[in-house]
Each structure stands twice: as C-alpha cells, then as structure tokens.
Design an enzyme around this catalytic site. Structure first.
Site, short mmCIF file in Angstrom:
data_model
loop_
_atom_site.label_atom_id
_atom_site.label_comp_id
_atom_site.label_asym_id
_atom_site.label_seq_id
_atom_site.Cartn_x
_atom_site.Cartn_y
_atom_site.Cartn_z
NE ARG A 1 -2.53 -1.66 3.03
CZ ARG A 1 -3.07 -1.83 3.09
NH1 ARG A 1 -2.94 -1.37 2.58
NH2 ARG A 1 -3.78 -2.43 3.57
N GLY A 2 0.78 0.84 0.06
CA GLY A 2 1.90 1.78 0.08
C GLY A 2 3.21 1.05 0.23
CB THR A 3 4.80 -1.69 -0.93
OG1 THR A 3 3.76 -2.07 -0.05
CG2 THR A 3 6.05 -2.46 -0.58
CB THR A 4 8.37 2.29 -2.83
OG1 THR A 4 8.87 2.74 -4.09
CG2 THR A 4 9.40 2.55 -1.76
#
Length: 517
Positions: free
Chosen positions: A337-340
């Site tokens: 979800r927010g992951t990069t």
C-alpha cells in the site's frame, strides 16, 4: 572513485539520489540507502522513516544476506475501546479498498534501524553524504509528478484527516484537495530531522527525542507503543530463501515473511509444467497462471489457519503439501500500500534489492519531525486473523519479497515490488517472463499481468481479446482493467550482464531507471 552501476526506483529523484552516490564512488548499498532517504521525501505515501522493510544484499564476494527491519507488534496491547483505530476507504477508481488508521494502527518502526545497520556493515560513504540529496529535496521542495498526485488522490482521506498533515500536503490552488501535479511539496521539518539523524545516528530515533515523541503521542491519543518497543527493537539477519527454477536461481525473502515463500511455492508448482508448450498471453497459459495463483492463495489461507505454527508460511514448501495443491492445479489448469521498491547493481558486483512500506500512513506525523507514522496494525493483509488479534512483540508477516535472480547466462537481476498481496504475483510473472519466455527485462516488466485472489480474477489490459474471452469462461468472477495500473504492483528492476547494465522502472508506479557509466 567513480563507480558504474544502475538503479531503478519509483521516482526520478529517488533514482537520481542512487545515481549521484554511485557517481561519488559509493557502492550499491550506499546508493540504495540514499535512494530510500530520498523516497521518504518525494514518495511520501509509499515511503517513510517510520515504516519497515527488507534489504536483500549480495556482496561482490558472493555473500547473500536478507536484512529484516520490518515492523514489530507492540509489547503492550491497549484495550480496543481505548484505541484510536478507525476505517477509511481508498478509491482506486475500479475498486475500493478499506484501510484502518489512527494512533492505534502504529507498529514499531524498523526502517531507521535497518538503514543504519546496513550502512555500518556494508556502506562506504558517510551517512551525512548519503542523506544530502534527501535533505536538499525536503528543504528546496519537489514538484509533484502525475503518479504521486494520483496516489495522493487515492488515499486523500488519510492525508486530509489531521491539521498537521493538511498543512504540508494540501493544495494551494484547490482548497480541500491534496497537492496537484506540478505543485511544490516543501517539508522543512523533515529536512531538519534528516540532518540531525544523519549526524547523530539511529540512537536519536530509538532512544532519543523521536522515540519519546511517539510514546507520548500513543499515551495521549490511544496507541500501543512505549519506550521499550523502541529500545528493544532489533534488526534480524536471515539466510535468503534459495529456489532453483528451471536453470535459474532465485534468492528471495524467507519466513517469517510470506511473500517470498509463496513465490517459491508457485514456482515449485510450475516446475512440473513445461511452459515451452504454452504461448505467452494465450488462454491456456493465463488459465494455468490464474489457477496457480488461486492455489497459492489457498495454501496461504490454509497455513494461517494452522494455529500450531509460529511461522505458518514456511510449511507450504513441504513436499507433501506442495503435491496436495499441485494435483488440484493439474486438474483445474488442464481443463482449460503503500510499498515501494529500489533496485541497485554497482560496477563492483554488489547488488541491493530493497522493499519498504509505511502501509498508507496512519495520518499523523511524529510531532516536530515531518515523519509520517505507519498504519501496519490497520492493514488487513498483515492481520490475517483479524484486527486487534496480533500477538505482542512479534515481527509482523509481510508479502514484501526483494529478490535476486541468476540466469544460466550469468546475467543477474535485482527486483521486487510494491502492491500489497499483488506484489508476489507481479514478481512471479516477471520471473516467468524472463526465465520461461526469454523476454528482455523491459518487456518482462511492462507486459500485462493478472491476479487471482478471493475468487476474483483481476486482468490487466493488454492481453489479446480472444485469449481474455476464453479465459473468462473459466473464471466468471472477474474484473478487467482498461490498461496498466498500480494495482498490479511496481517491479522496478535492474540487471547486469556481459553486455553491461540495464534498468527498467515499472510504469505502473511511476518507475524510473538510471545508469551511471
């Protein structure tokens, strides 16, 4: 000394920070640290110093280590009625997804501990140098690009909830909205905090003012964390999970995190299928892929229902378990979800694959720092037994799976993905594209994907119409997306071969790659 290399990340400035450090003579680990610090400034929804993550490191001498600095559940659990914890809805346009935020959603952050310990063990340049690009971006400001503005719009409910975050992220031209494309994002408090942190080290975060500010916030507003959570947080070094698939070797994130294990499970299921008999994008291949994903998800759910295992995911690789699911796939597949992520390879042979997450953020900054706190206790994907049922003082499980692949021709690829549960299917499909279908890396990343979970088949636009029509006859519960979408992950990837370096940022998540020659 100048160091050649390549970096891929989710923002131009993130990749630029890595390239700058390589050009300054830093190694891949220096570059990935600098890039992540920059990402915390320019990718605020996806990255934060108050989140957690994993770094898969391969040194030039061939040592492989998985650095686990993911979030930890609190040691003390406040009564649910006393907890600041509530739902919000994120709007992806095609689907809606519910998240929970508030002070009661914060788990113990691990990112700062991870970055500093990796720096102590593998870095070569001073942390003050590595933090400089991020500090300058936070202080001078950065223009919002189209993708970051789009992400903001999806989770705007979180970032408009509290006055402190509104002040930083609200649009100056459209009241009541978050920053629009082209508007400048200024983060002076974050710049000041990064400057002090780079000089004083991680003790400033875990035993100093920052830990104190978070524990006061939790005590006053219904959170779980106290000073012991910060003081006793530890980075864990693990042996990467190694998978032989066809003639390639895949290194990825081991248990207790489940993403890498489930990718390994899917690859092991596919070992018994000769994919050379399938045409990429054909209905039979897509049907097989959907069924493998379905079985992988069933295995994950079944594993979590096993109360006897502290790390249930690891048991899905037992041969008898694999055979149980493989036999079901053969039947299902043949009737049709927010992951990069930041990936860096340098000219000396060091490889860094870093995946981090802040969830979507809990909506609140650590007071006085400009650092957004995580909402990991409010992430449904990370709480398979339901909210408020987490065991105290334990590493949370994660789908994040930073990976390194060595191909038969000695080419090495570093990759990973953001995208919640979708990240493991994104990584799996890139691996299959490269290994089985011999695609060049850019094509492997940009080819359309599908994701099967909870009985719903999500199909990305780009496959042939006739193949999709045939596929959907076998999967009546489906969602077809009009084109590439961040829903299907962001596999920012880099490679090194005898021909040199190559990088590809996944266009689904604003990806950018930069080579230093």
């Amino acid at each position: 000394m100048h160091n050649k290399g390549v970096a891929a990340a989710g923002h131009e400035q993130t990749a630029k920070a890595a390239a700058f450090i390589l050009a300054e003579g830093g190694n891949a680990f220096d570059a990935v640290i600098a890039a992540h610090l920059a990402a915390c400034v320019v990718e605020p929804v996806l990255s934060s110093l108050a989140g957690g993550g994993f770094l898969l490191a391969r040194t030039a001498t061939g040592d492989n280590t998985l650095y686990d600095f993911f979030v930890q559940t609190p040691q003390f659990k406040r009564a649910v009625a006393e907890t600041d914890f509530f739902p919000i809805s994120a709007d992806f346009g095609t689907v809606q997804q519910e998240f929970h935020i508030g002070v009661g959603s914060i788990a113990t952050p691990g990112t700062v501990k991870g970055l500093f310990e990796v720096h102590r063990e593998l870095g070569s340049l001073p942390m003050t140098v590595l933090a400089q690009p991020a500090i300058e971006l936070a202080r001078a400001g950065v223009a919002m690009n189209a993708f970051q503005a789009y992400i903001f719009d999806i989770v705007k409910t979180i970032y408009l909830k509290y006055p402190e975050t509104q002040k930083i992220f609200t649009s100056k031209v459209r009241p009541g909205c978050l920053l629009q494309q082209g508007e400048m994002l200024y983060q002076p408090e974050l710049a000041d905090c990064l400057e002090v942190l780079a000089k004083e080290g991680d003790a400033f975060f875990y035993r100093g003012e920052i830990a104190g500010a978070v524990t006061r916030l939790c005590a006053e507003r219904g959170g779980h964390l106290d000073s012991k959570d910060f003081e006793q947080y530890r980075l864990v070094k693990r042996t990467p999970l190694s998978i032989a698939y066809r003639e390639a070797n895949v290194l990825t994130n081991p248990a207790p995190s489940s993403g890498g294990t489930l990718i390994a499970f899917a690859l092991q299921l596919l070992q018994s299928f000769d994919l050379s008999g399938y045409r990429y994008g054909s209905a039979p291949y897509l049907d097989l892929l959907a069924n493998v994903q379905d079985m992988t998800n069933k295995a994950r759910i079944d594993a979590y229902l096993n109360e006897n295992s502290p790390h249930p995911a690891e048991h899905v690789l037992d041969p008898e378990v694999l055979e149980t699911y493989r036999s079901q796939i053969k039947t299902a597949a043949m009737c049709s979800r927010g992951t990069t992520q930041i990936s860096v390879i340098d000219g000396r042979g060091n490889i860094a694959s870093l995946t981090t997450s802040n969830g979507e953020g809990c909506g609140l900054f650590i007071p006085g720092t400009g650092i957004m706190l995580n909402n990991m206790l409010g992430e449904e994907d990370l709480n398979p037994k339901g909210f408020h049922h987490w065991p105290t003082d334990q590493r949370m499980t994660s789908m994040m799976a930073p990976s390194i692949v060595t191909l038969p021709d000695k080419r090495q690829i570093a990759l990973g993905s953001g995208g919640s549960n979708r990240l493991r299917t994104a990584i799996l499909q890139v691996l299959l594209n490269v290994i089985d279908f011999k695609m060049p890396l850019d094509q492997a990343v940009t080819s359309p994907r599908l994701h099967h979970e909870g009985g719903l088949l999500s199909v990305e636009g780009g496959f042939a119409d006739d193949a999709i029509a045939q596929l959907l006859k076998n999967h009546p519960n489906y969602q077809v997306w009009p084109g590439l979408n961040l829903f299907f992950g962001g596999t920012h990837s880099v490679s090194r071969s005898a021909d040199g370096f190559f990088g590809i940022g996944d266009p689904r998540r604003g990806g950018v790659a930069m080579e230093v020659s």
